[in-house]
Design a protein around this motif. Structure first.
Motif, mmCIF file in Angstrom:
data_model
loop_
_atom_site.group_PDB
_atom_site.id
_atom_site.type_symbol
_atom_site.label_atom_id
_atom_site.label_comp_id
_atom_site.label_asym_id
_atom_site.label_seq_id
_atom_site.Cartn_x
_atom_site.Cartn_y
_atom_site.Cartn_z
ATOM 1 N N GLY A 104 -16.450 11.968 -10.644
ATOM 2 C CA GLY A 104 -15.781 13.006 -11.034
ATOM 3 C C GLY A 104 -14.755 13.428 -9.978
ATOM 4 N N ASP A 105 -14.113 12.596 -9.004
ATOM 5 C CA ASP A 105 -13.291 13.005 -7.829
ATOM 6 C C ASP A 105 -11.840 12.392 -8.266
ATOM 7 O OD1 ASP A 105 -11.697 13.448 -5.615
ATOM 8 O OD2 ASP A 105 -13.572 12.876 -4.359
ATOM 9 N N ALA A 106 -11.217 13.235 -9.016
ATOM 10 C CA ALA A 106 -9.712 12.749 -9.657
ATOM 11 C C ALA A 106 -8.620 12.315 -8.299
ATOM 12 C CB ALA A 106 -9.122 13.760 -10.379
ATOM 13 N N VAL A 107 -8.962 13.264 -7.215
ATOM 14 C CA VAL A 107 -8.076 12.842 -6.237
ATOM 15 C C VAL A 107 -8.339 11.508 -5.587
ATOM 16 C CG1 VAL A 107 -7.380 13.742 -3.590
ATOM 17 C CG2 VAL A 107 -7.753 15.284 -5.397
ATOM 18 N N ALA A 108 -9.874 11.397 -5.080
ATOM 19 C CA ALA A 108 -10.039 9.754 -4.826
ATOM 20 C C ALA A 108 -9.934 8.989 -5.760
ATOM 21 C CB ALA A 108 -11.488 10.098 -4.411
ATOM 22 N N LEU A 109 -9.918 8.985 -6.874
ATOM 23 C CA LEU A 109 -9.577 8.229 -8.171
ATOM 24 C C LEU A 109 -8.208 7.980 -8.050
ATOM 25 C CD1 LEU A 109 -10.222 6.586 -10.607
ATOM 26 C CD2 LEU A 109 -9.864 8.749 -11.930
ATOM 27 N N MET A 110 -7.393 8.874 -7.730
ATOM 28 C CA MET A 110 -5.858 8.601 -7.842
ATOM 29 C C MET A 110 -5.523 7.681 -6.432
ATOM 30 S SD MET A 110 -2.860 8.974 -8.727
ATOM 31 C CE MET A 110 -2.906 10.367 -10.051
ATOM 32 N N ALA A 111 -6.085 8.013 -5.476
ATOM 33 C CA ALA A 111 -5.791 7.265 -4.115
ATOM 34 C C ALA A 111 -6.341 5.862 -4.359
ATOM 35 C CB ALA A 111 -6.671 7.788 -2.924
ATOM 36 N N ALA A 112 -7.675 5.702 -4.950
ATOM 37 C CA ALA A 112 -8.047 4.301 -5.177
ATOM 38 C C ALA A 112 -6.973 3.402 -6.155
ATOM 39 C CB ALA A 112 -9.530 4.343 -5.735
ATOM 40 N N LEU A 113 -6.904 4.024 -7.299
ATOM 41 C CA LEU A 113 -6.000 3.369 -8.070
ATOM 42 C C LEU A 113 -4.535 2.978 -7.932
ATOM 43 C CD1 LEU A 113 -6.652 5.389 -11.512
ATOM 44 C CD2 LEU A 113 -6.954 2.867 -10.987
ATOM 45 N N ARG A 114 -3.718 3.890 -6.814
ATOM 46 C CA ARG A 114 -2.558 3.840 -6.635
ATOM 47 C C ARG A 114 -1.965 2.348 -5.957
ATOM 48 N NH1 ARG A 114 1.860 6.754 -6.658
ATOM 49 N NH2 ARG A 114 0.655 8.620 -6.882
ATOM 50 N N PRO A 115 -2.854 1.789 -5.061
ATOM 51 C CA PRO A 115 -2.514 0.420 -4.367
ATOM 52 C C PRO A 115 -2.741 -0.589 -5.691
ATOM 53 C CG PRO A 115 -4.165 1.689 -3.202
ATOM 54 C CD PRO A 115 -3.940 2.389 -4.112
ATOM 55 N N LEU A 116 -3.732 -0.240 -6.403
ATOM 56 C CA LEU A 116 -3.787 -1.467 -7.445
ATOM 57 C C LEU A 116 -2.697 -1.237 -8.453
ATOM 58 C CD1 LEU A 116 -7.670 -0.866 -8.259
ATOM 59 C CD2 LEU A 116 -6.578 -2.945 -7.191
ATOM 60 N N ALA A 117 -2.377 -0.042 -8.914
ATOM 61 C CA ALA A 117 -1.229 0.081 -9.681
ATOM 62 C C ALA A 117 0.057 -0.511 -8.957
ATOM 63 C CB ALA A 117 -0.915 1.181 -9.978
ATOM 64 N N GLU A 118 0.459 -0.277 -7.730
ATOM 65 C CA GLU A 118 1.500 -0.605 -7.052
ATOM 66 C C GLU A 118 1.705 -2.114 -6.809
ATOM 67 O OE1 GLU A 118 1.563 1.725 -3.565
ATOM 68 O OE2 GLU A 118 2.415 3.665 -4.522
ATOM 69 N N SER A 119 0.368 -2.971 -6.758
ATOM 70 C CA SER A 119 0.616 -4.274 -6.756
ATOM 71 C C SER A 119 0.611 -4.786 -8.166
ATOM 72 C CB SER A 119 -0.777 -4.383 -6.038
ATOM 73 O OG SER A 119 -1.820 -4.457 -6.861
ATOM 74 N N GLY A 120 0.837 -4.377 -9.170
ATOM 75 C CA GLY A 120 1.090 -4.684 -10.272
ATOM 76 C C GLY A 120 -0.047 -4.769 -11.453
ATOM 77 N N ASP A 121 -1.296 -4.263 -10.929
ATOM 78 C CA ASP A 121 -2.395 -4.301 -11.954
ATOM 79 C C ASP A 121 -2.421 -3.347 -13.108
ATOM 80 O OD1 ASP A 121 -5.082 -3.428 -13.144
ATOM 81 O OD2 ASP A 121 -5.853 -4.964 -11.536
ATOM 82 N N ALA A 122 -2.093 -4.118 -14.203
ATOM 83 C CA ALA A 122 -1.964 -3.326 -15.614
ATOM 84 C C ALA A 122 -3.018 -2.320 -16.108
ATOM 85 C CB ALA A 122 -1.679 -4.034 -16.705
ATOM 86 N N ASP A 123 -4.037 -2.521 -15.574
ATOM 87 C CA ASP A 123 -5.238 -1.781 -15.966
ATOM 88 C C ASP A 123 -5.131 -0.163 -15.043
ATOM 89 O OD1 ASP A 123 -6.547 -2.568 -18.162
ATOM 90 O OD2 ASP A 123 -7.512 -4.201 -16.889
ATOM 91 N N ALA A 124 -4.747 -0.554 -13.811
ATOM 92 C CA ALA A 124 -4.519 0.622 -12.983
ATOM 93 C C ALA A 124 -3.461 1.510 -13.234
ATOM 94 C CB ALA A 124 -4.405 -0.087 -11.512
#
Length: 197
Positions: free
Chosen positions: A36-56
């Motif tokens: 339930g750590d939204a800040v850590a979730l954002m930090a983990a998702l950002r590199p995946l999203a920036e690399s083009g992962d559609a789910d991220a």
């Protein structure tokens, strides 16, 4: 009043589909989500999203849309939904359509919302059929056609949309047996139409 809804957070763990580094990244996303750590979730998702992962990218849109881990920012949500939608992520297309429908973070454009709902429906989002039905029911960016609206609600419900089933049930009493038979037939035609590439 029949309202479209924002889809819930859908975290997809792609361990079986992706390589080891990406699997490790998604494991971190999962840990942050489960904690339930939204800040850590954002930090983990950002590199995946920036690399083009559609789910991220989709999940980044959700976090900005709902203000989880970051201040709510519809413009940023729209940016991430658009990136995922460009890769045919159906729920991202649907959620971007909702933003256009309401004019949140983007200029209000209900015709664009309808186009996005159609793309999402074609890519498998059942709630998108319900939103299209809503637009036909009330003549939003299309000519009002209550039977067409009912046909879309029937199709949405058949595909598992809770919104579609609720909307169908709300309007069903205003149609007679012949209308229902016509809408049922039309929903079958729509199912074929939306299954075509």
């Amino acid at each position: 009043m029949i309202e479209p809804r924002i889809a819930g957070v859908l975290l997809v763990v792609l361990v079986a589909v992706v390589g080891a580094p990406a699997a490790a990244d998604w494991a971190e996303v999962r840990r942050a989500f489960e904690a339930g750590d939204a800040v850590a979730l954002m930090a983990a998702l950002r590199p995946l999203a920036e690399s083009g992962d559609a789910d991220a990218q989709f999940n980044m849109g959700i976090l900005h849309d709902t203000g989880q881990g970051v201040p709510q920012d519809y413009r940023e949500a729209a940016r991430w939904y658009a990136a995922a939608g460009d890769q045919n992520h159906p729920t991202a297309q649907y959620n971007l359509g909702l933003l256009y429908f309401e004019g949140k973070g983007v200029e209000r454009d209900q015709a664009k919302a309808l186009d996005l709902y159609r793309r999402a429906a074609r890519n498998g989002d059942a709630d998108a059929f319900s939103s299209i039905g809503y637009m036909f029911l009330y003549g939003i960016s299309v000519e009002e056609d209550r039977l067409e609206g009912l046909a879309y609600f029937l199709l949405a419900a058949e595909r598992g949309s809770g919104d579609g089933a609720r909307n169908r049930d709300l309007v069903l009493g205003s149609f007679d047996t012949n209308d229902f038979a016509f809408a049922r037939s039309r929903s079958r035609d729509l199912a074929v139409e939306f299954s075509q590439p």
